[in-house]
Design a protein around this motif. Structure first.
Motif, mmCIF file in Angstrom:
data_model
loop_
_atom_site.group_PDB
_atom_site.id
_atom_site.type_symbol
_atom_site.label_atom_id
_atom_site.label_comp_id
_atom_site.label_asym_id
_atom_site.label_seq_id
_atom_site.Cartn_x
_atom_site.Cartn_y
_atom_site.Cartn_z
ATOM 1 N N GLN A 166 -11.488 9.079 5.916
ATOM 2 C CA GLN A 166 -10.355 9.887 5.473
ATOM 3 C C GLN A 166 -9.075 9.464 6.178
ATOM 4 O OE1 GLN A 166 -11.284 14.038 6.001
ATOM 5 N NE2 GLN A 166 -12.306 14.173 4.015
ATOM 6 N N LEU A 209 -3.727 6.331 -5.112
ATOM 7 C CA LEU A 209 -5.189 6.323 -4.978
ATOM 8 C C LEU A 209 -5.823 5.536 -6.118
ATOM 9 C CD1 LEU A 209 -5.747 10.009 -3.840
ATOM 10 C CD2 LEU A 209 -6.194 7.943 -2.481
ATOM 11 N N HIS A 256 -15.922 2.762 -1.065
ATOM 12 C CA HIS A 256 -15.093 1.693 -0.492
ATOM 13 C C HIS A 256 -15.191 1.648 1.033
ATOM 14 C CE1 HIS A 256 -13.463 1.709 -4.542
ATOM 15 N NE2 HIS A 256 -12.958 0.517 -4.270
ATOM 16 N N TYR A 278 -2.893 5.114 4.450
ATOM 17 C CA TYR A 278 -2.425 4.395 3.263
ATOM 18 C C TYR A 278 -1.419 5.239 2.472
ATOM 19 C CZ TYR A 278 -2.615 2.314 -1.417
ATOM 20 O OH TYR A 278 -2.290 1.764 -2.638
ATOM 21 N N HIS A 283 0.761 10.369 -5.001
ATOM 22 C CA HIS A 283 -0.466 10.075 -4.249
ATOM 23 C C HIS A 283 -1.619 9.776 -5.193
ATOM 24 C CE1 HIS A 283 0.999 12.251 -0.365
ATOM 25 N NE2 HIS A 283 1.689 11.168 -0.650
ATOM 26 N N GLU A 308 -8.196 6.544 7.167
ATOM 27 C CA GLU A 308 -7.680 5.293 6.600
ATOM 28 C C GLU A 308 -6.941 5.551 5.289
ATOM 29 O OE1 GLU A 308 -10.912 2.032 8.144
ATOM 30 O OE2 GLU A 308 -11.557 3.429 6.573
ATOM 31 N N VAL A 309 -7.516 6.401 4.452
ATOM 32 C CA VAL A 309 -6.861 6.728 3.182
ATOM 33 C C VAL A 309 -5.562 7.483 3.457
ATOM 34 C CG1 VAL A 309 -7.075 7.920 0.973
ATOM 35 C CG2 VAL A 309 -9.063 6.759 1.954
ATOM 36 N N MET A 360 -14.472 3.691 3.355
ATOM 37 C CA MET A 360 -13.248 4.084 4.037
ATOM 38 C C MET A 360 -13.415 5.467 4.645
ATOM 39 S SD MET A 360 -10.286 2.758 1.420
ATOM 40 C CE MET A 360 -8.978 2.878 2.644
ATOM 41 N N ARG A 362 -13.803 7.086 -2.070
ATOM 42 C CA ARG A 362 -13.532 6.716 -0.669
ATOM 43 C C ARG A 362 -14.790 6.184 0.002
ATOM 44 N NH1 ARG A 362 -14.595 9.394 3.739
ATOM 45 N NH2 ARG A 362 -14.791 11.431 2.747
ATOM 46 N N LEU A 389 -5.335 1.955 -5.264
ATOM 47 C CA LEU A 389 -6.193 1.574 -4.139
ATOM 48 C C LEU A 389 -7.615 1.292 -4.603
ATOM 49 C CD1 LEU A 389 -6.751 1.310 -1.038
ATOM 50 C CD2 LEU A 389 -7.190 3.785 -1.065
ATOM 51 N N TYR A 390 -8.140 2.189 -5.433
ATOM 52 C CA TYR A 390 -9.538 2.077 -5.865
ATOM 53 C C TYR A 390 -9.703 1.284 -7.156
ATOM 54 C CZ TYR A 390 -10.190 5.788 -2.400
ATOM 55 O OH TYR A 390 -10.215 6.528 -1.238
ATOM 56 N N TYR A 445 -5.120 14.936 3.708
ATOM 57 C CA TYR A 445 -6.014 14.258 2.768
ATOM 58 C C TYR A 445 -7.338 15.011 2.642
ATOM 59 C CZ TYR A 445 -8.935 11.124 0.283
ATOM 60 O OH TYR A 445 -9.783 10.628 -0.670
#
Length: 79
Positions: free
Chosen positions: A32, A64, A28, A38, A60, A34-35, A30, A25, A67-68, A46
């Protein structure tokens, strides 16, 4: 039924499973919140994932990884 992923070895002090979630996270740039958005969950949920206070549903974990752009094995510390 959604399965949950539970930390492999929670007895070790520095569990890579949770450290990698936070590291990814932060790498990137970001927050918490924002994640969490998402994933469609609250930021507090989260946060509990990252701190190891709540297991992560498989759906989830997969989101994730997408996402990453890493594997779920990487997040779980298996690679």
């Amino acid at each position: 039924m959604i399965k949950s992923i539970v930390p492999i070895d929670t007895m070790q002090g520095d569990n890579m499973y949770f450290k990698r979630l936070r590291d990814l996270r932060e790498d990137h740039d970001m927050k918490q919140s924002e994640v969490a958005e998402y994933l469609g969950i609250q930021q507090t949920v989260y946060s509990r994932y990252e701190r190891g206070f709540q297991s992560i549903p498989v759906e989830h974990l997969i989101k994730l990884a997408d996402l990453y752009k890493v594997s779920t094995d990487y997040i779980l510390g298996r690679k």
